[in-house]
Design a protein around this motif. Structure first.
Motif, PDB file in Angstrom:
ATOM      1  N   ASP A  53      12.503  90.288  -7.054  1.00  0.00           N
ATOM      2  CA  ASP A  53      11.744  89.033  -6.978  1.00  0.00           C
ATOM      3  C   ASP A  53      12.631  87.791  -7.026  1.00  0.00           C
ATOM      4  OD1 ASP A  53       9.427  90.558  -6.913  1.00  0.00           O
ATOM      5  OD2 ASP A  53       9.190  90.501  -9.092  1.00  0.00           O
ATOM      6  N   ILE A  54      13.864  87.898  -6.555  1.00  0.00           N
ATOM      7  CA  ILE A  54      14.723  86.717  -6.469  1.00  0.00           C
ATOM      8  C   ILE A  54      14.495  86.059  -5.112  1.00  0.00           C
ATOM      9  CG2 ILE A  54      17.090  85.853  -6.458  1.00  0.00           C
ATOM     10  CD1 ILE A  54      16.212  86.855  -9.164  1.00  0.00           C
ATOM     11  N   VAL A  55      14.219  84.768  -5.134  1.00  0.00           N
ATOM     12  CA  VAL A  55      14.002  84.054  -3.882  1.00  0.00           C
ATOM     13  C   VAL A  55      15.185  83.126  -3.604  1.00  0.00           C
ATOM     14  CG1 VAL A  55      11.503  84.161  -4.094  1.00  0.00           C
ATOM     15  CG2 VAL A  55      12.721  82.187  -5.000  1.00  0.00           C
ATOM     16  N   THR A  56      15.483  82.965  -2.345  1.00  0.00           N
ATOM     17  CA  THR A  56      16.522  82.041  -1.908  1.00  0.00           C
ATOM     18  C   THR A  56      15.857  80.810  -1.313  1.00  0.00           C
ATOM     19  OG1 THR A  56      18.025  83.873  -1.434  1.00  0.00           O
ATOM     20  CG2 THR A  56      18.524  81.748  -0.413  1.00  0.00           C
ATOM     21  N   VAL A  57      16.257  79.639  -1.782  1.00  0.00           N
ATOM     22  CA  VAL A  57      15.614  78.409  -1.314  1.00  0.00           C
ATOM     23  C   VAL A  57      16.650  77.455  -0.732  1.00  0.00           C
ATOM     24  CG1 VAL A  57      13.697  78.559  -2.939  1.00  0.00           C
ATOM     25  CG2 VAL A  57      15.795  77.387  -3.632  1.00  0.00           C
ATOM     26  N   PRO A  58      16.267  76.669   0.248  1.00  0.00           N
ATOM     27  CA  PRO A  58      17.179  75.629   0.753  1.00  0.00           C
ATOM     28  C   PRO A  58      17.334  74.549  -0.302  1.00  0.00           C
ATOM     29  CG  PRO A  58      15.015  75.397   1.759  1.00  0.00           C
ATOM     30  CD  PRO A  58      14.982  76.679   0.973  1.00  0.00           C
ATOM     31  N   SER A  59      18.517  74.009  -0.404  1.00  0.00           N
ATOM     32  CA  SER A  59      18.761  72.976  -1.413  1.00  0.00           C
ATOM     33  C   SER A  59      18.438  71.603  -0.843  1.00  0.00           C
ATOM     34  CB  SER A  59      20.219  73.019  -1.862  1.00  0.00           C
ATOM     35  OG  SER A  59      20.443  72.077  -2.894  1.00  0.00           O
ATOM     36  N   ALA A  60      17.756  70.799  -1.658  1.00  0.00           N
ATOM     37  CA  ALA A  60      17.422  69.437  -1.235  1.00  0.00           C
ATOM     38  C   ALA A  60      18.686  68.585  -1.210  1.00  0.00           C
ATOM     39  CB  ALA A  60      16.400  68.841  -2.199  1.00  0.00           C
ATOM     40  N   ALA A  61      18.728  67.662  -0.260  1.00  0.00           N
ATOM     41  CA  ALA A  61      19.879  66.765  -0.156  1.00  0.00           C
ATOM     42  C   ALA A  61      19.853  65.739  -1.280  1.00  0.00           C
ATOM     43  CB  ALA A  61      19.854  66.059   1.187  1.00  0.00           C
ATOM     44  N   ARG A  62      21.014  65.526  -1.895  1.00  0.00           N
ATOM     45  CA  ARG A  62      21.164  64.495  -2.918  1.00  0.00           C
ATOM     46  C   ARG A  62      22.381  63.646  -2.578  1.00  0.00           C
ATOM     47  NH1 ARG A  62      19.002  69.564  -5.227  1.00  0.00           N
ATOM     48  NH2 ARG A  62      17.389  68.989  -6.735  1.00  0.00           N
ATOM     49  N   PRO A  63      22.325  62.342  -2.849  1.00  0.00           N
ATOM     50  CA  PRO A  63      23.429  61.463  -2.464  1.00  0.00           C
ATOM     51  C   PRO A  63      24.536  61.411  -3.512  1.00  0.00           C
ATOM     52  CG  PRO A  63      21.621  60.164  -3.346  1.00  0.00           C
ATOM     53  CD  PRO A  63      21.157  61.584  -3.355  1.00  0.00           C
ATOM     54  N   ASN A  64      25.761  61.350  -3.053  1.00  0.00           N
ATOM     55  CA  ASN A  64      26.921  61.090  -3.922  1.00  0.00           C
ATOM     56  C   ASN A  64      26.928  61.976  -5.172  1.00  0.00           C
ATOM     57  OD1 ASN A  64      27.661  58.943  -2.175  1.00  0.00           O
ATOM     58  ND2 ASN A  64      26.232  57.596  -3.253  1.00  0.00           N
ATOM     59  N   VAL A  65      26.890  63.259  -4.951  1.00  0.00           N
ATOM     60  CA  VAL A  65      26.825  64.197  -6.078  1.00  0.00           C
ATOM     61  C   VAL A  65      28.154  64.246  -6.824  1.00  0.00           C
ATOM     62  CG1 VAL A  65      26.666  66.646  -6.652  1.00  0.00           C
ATOM     63  CG2 VAL A  65      25.009  65.613  -5.084  1.00  0.00           C
TER      64      VAL A  65
END
Length: 262
Positions: A53-65
């Motif tokens: 039950d492990i799901v892979t998700v796209p990561s949201a874009a964040r600025p200047n991490v």
């Protein structure tokens, strides 16, 4: 009865008794062996059973991490969130409010946002409420994220942790082996990550997060500390709980107006 027949009969009885005793010993040994195998299996199985039950998700874009922070460090407003990956209200903020904060305030250079854990907050609270020995799922999830930050993937791990929280605190969502499987979904160098996690490299940081949160007298998570400067004076406001974006918007616009008129 002749002496030979009596002797033969006694020998037959002794042999019968001997065989019965032997069968009894073999049965006892078999039961002990089966019991030992069961105990060993019960102890080992949790460490070898498949993680499901492990799901892979796209990561949201964040600025200047920058590790667990994002945005312009010179932004006029700084927000520090004290959170717990097991906390359902933290997940609610992460899902509903954080993306809008990023879009309208972080990406536009108005807010510098930092995520901090709250140590073993949820796990400790559950232990106190149930009078049991604390588990460490809250702290372990924080360590998993901080170790991912070493590879520039704190926020990717944050996305993966919230996506794989099964919404039942301390029931294995963030068991150690499951955390490693979650970490694999964000394409980390797993040996580097595992070495970091196993060494407890960020245990002190997570504990400091907790101590700083307690010093603020927090009563729950998420908890937000908003800091800004007006006429050389540092001012602080706080927000408690999974507040909607509109609440943040009112506070932040008021602060920006205050800064503008200084």
């Amino acid at each position: 009865m002749s002496l030979d027949k009596a002797t033969s009969k006694r020998q037959g009885r002794r042999e019968q008794v001997r065989k019965q005793e032997q069968r009894g010993r073999l049965g006892t040994i078999g039961l002990i062996t089966a019991g030992a195998i069961f105990i060993v299996f019960a102890l080992i199985y949790p460490s070898i059973k498949p993680i499901v039950d492990i799901v892979t998700v796209p990561s949201a874009a964040r600025p200047n991490v920058d590790r667990n922070s994002m945005g312009d460090p010179n932004a006029p407003i700084q927000i520090v969130e004290f959170s717990d990956f097991q906390c359902p209200y933290c997940e609610e903020f992460y899902t509903k409010t954080e993306p809008l904060l990023v879009q309208y305030y972080v990406s536009t250079g108005k807010v510098y946002f930092t995520y901090r854990s709250t140590g073993n907050w949820v796990s400790d609270n559950i232990a106190r409420a149930t009078n049991t020995t604390p588990k460490t799922e809250s702290q372990d999830a924080a360590l998993a994220a901080y170790c991912a930050a070493d590879q520039g993937k704190f926020w990717e791990m944050t996305d993966a942790l919230f996506a794989n929280n099964r919404d039942v605190e301390d029931q294995g969502s963030f068991a150690v082996r499951r955390l490693a499987t979650i970490a694999e979904t964000v394409n980390l160098d797993m040996k580097t990550w595992q070495d970091c996690f196993d060494s407890g490299k960020y245990e002190e940081q997570a504990q400091q997060d907790l101590e700083d949160a307690l010093a603020l007298n927090i009563t729950g998570t998420p908890y937000f500390v908003i800091t800004y400067t007006v006429n050389g004076e540092t001012k602080t406001k706080t927000l408690n709980g999974a507040q909607p974006f509109s609440t943040f918007q009112v506070e932040l616009e008021a602060i920006l107006n205050e800064i503008k008129t200084q």
